[in-house]
Design an enzyme around this catalytic site. Sequence first.
Site, mmCIF file in Angstrom:
data_model
loop_
_atom_site.group_PDB
_atom_site.id
_atom_site.type_symbol
_atom_site.label_atom_id
_atom_site.label_comp_id
_atom_site.label_asym_id
_atom_site.label_seq_id
_atom_site.Cartn_x
_atom_site.Cartn_y
_atom_site.Cartn_z
ATOM 1 C CG ASN A 49 -1.731 1.250 1.358
ATOM 2 O OD1 ASN A 49 -1.800 2.045 0.409
ATOM 3 N ND2 ASN A 49 -2.352 1.444 2.504
ATOM 4 C CD GLU B 254 -3.179 -2.079 7.419
ATOM 5 O OE1 GLU B 254 -2.086 -2.343 6.906
ATOM 6 O OE2 GLU B 254 -3.805 -1.051 7.170
ATOM 7 C CE LYS C 73 -0.097 3.387 4.684
ATOM 8 N NZ LYS C 73 0.047 3.535 6.133
ATOM 9 C CD GLU D 89 -2.763 5.739 6.559
ATOM 10 O OE1 GLU D 89 -2.818 5.778 5.311
ATOM 11 O OE2 GLU D 89 -1.811 5.225 7.180
ATOM 12 C CB SER E 57 5.793 -1.497 11.859
ATOM 13 O OG SER E 57 5.400 -0.145 12.119
ATOM 14 N N GLY F 267 2.997 2.688 10.661
ATOM 15 C CA GLY F 267 3.945 3.781 10.470
ATOM 16 C C GLY F 267 4.698 4.173 11.724
ATOM 17 C CG HIS G 218 -5.655 2.138 5.277
ATOM 18 N ND1 HIS G 218 -5.191 3.088 6.158
ATOM 19 C CD2 HIS G 218 -4.657 1.243 5.125
ATOM 20 C CE1 HIS G 218 -3.953 2.775 6.498
ATOM 21 N NE2 HIS G 218 -3.598 1.669 5.901
HETATM 22 P P1 13P Z 1 3.365 0.676 7.601
HETATM 23 O O1 13P Z 1 3.830 -0.631 7.005
HETATM 24 O O2 13P Z 1 4.084 1.858 7.059
HETATM 25 O O3 13P Z 1 3.303 0.611 9.088
HETATM 26 O O4 13P Z 1 1.832 0.874 7.089
HETATM 27 C C1 13P Z 1 0.937 -0.155 7.263
HETATM 28 C C2 13P Z 1 -0.287 0.163 6.497
HETATM 29 O O5 13P Z 1 -1.052 1.049 6.867
HETATM 30 C C3 13P Z 1 -0.548 -0.576 5.263
HETATM 31 O O6 13P Z 1 -1.846 -0.361 4.811
#
Ligand code: 13P
Length: 252
Positions: free
Chosen positions: A9, A166, A11, A96, A211, A172, A94
């Site tokens: 992903n 997640e 983003k 976010e 992560s 992140g 997601h």
């Molecule tokens: P990270 O791998 O950067 O922690 O992000 C995870 C994520 O949100 C994947 O959709």
Amino acid sequence: MRRPILAANWKMHKTIAEAVAFAEAFRPLVADAAAEIVLAPPFTALAAVGRALAGSNVKLAAQNVHPEKQGAFTGEIAPPMLVELGCAYAIVGHSERRALFGESSAFVAQKAAALLAHDVLPIVCVGETLAEREAGRTFEILESQLMGSLVEVPPTRAADVVIAYEPVWAIGTGKTATPGIAQEAHAMIRAWLDKRFGAAAQRMRIQYGGSVKPENAAELMAQPDIDGALVGGASLDPSSFARIAKFEENAK
Ligand code: 13P
């Protein structure tokens, strides 16, 4: 047996040129991978990345979708547009999007149903925040997100849906859930899917996200209910994501 699915992903990262350079460097690195591998670039790069991946074993995904087929929805992208781009998957719900753009599980459910109707397979994300975990509400939150987001999925299509667990506190942050903590949540999700969908739950893949790195992928994937990963930061570099996609080689 569930075939592991490793999805990148990206983003809001990578211009078209950067995304194509990634795809060209990446495809030979994973040509012999056993797992299913998926890239989710930003909408603007889907067409070009799709062309760069043509004839490879790497599939294309969108990061979002609108449930309607067309209409007055400025700035949105409809399922038939993703079909035309060759998207095999689309990420919905997601954290976010839930937290920053106010998306409800009911809206996520509409998206998942619209995707299935167009044979684009949904990757439905769920996960608790740190405050929710610390308050002992993890399972309650996951259950309510699953119930709301999958309400329109009939049991006959359940195996076409991928769930991504997640935990928000691991996204992140560099703070990966331990394999034990992740497995505990995945087992709870599987049990819920079993209640909701019956035997199909055994065929549904549940990805872990938060992560994931080349160093921890194999250990996470070794858990019985972890069937892949949804990777953010560590998927932005071709060799890093290739090492995650070929996690079995790190396990040896
Ligand atoms: P990270 O791998 O950067 O922690 O992000 C995870 C994520 O949100 C994947 O959709």
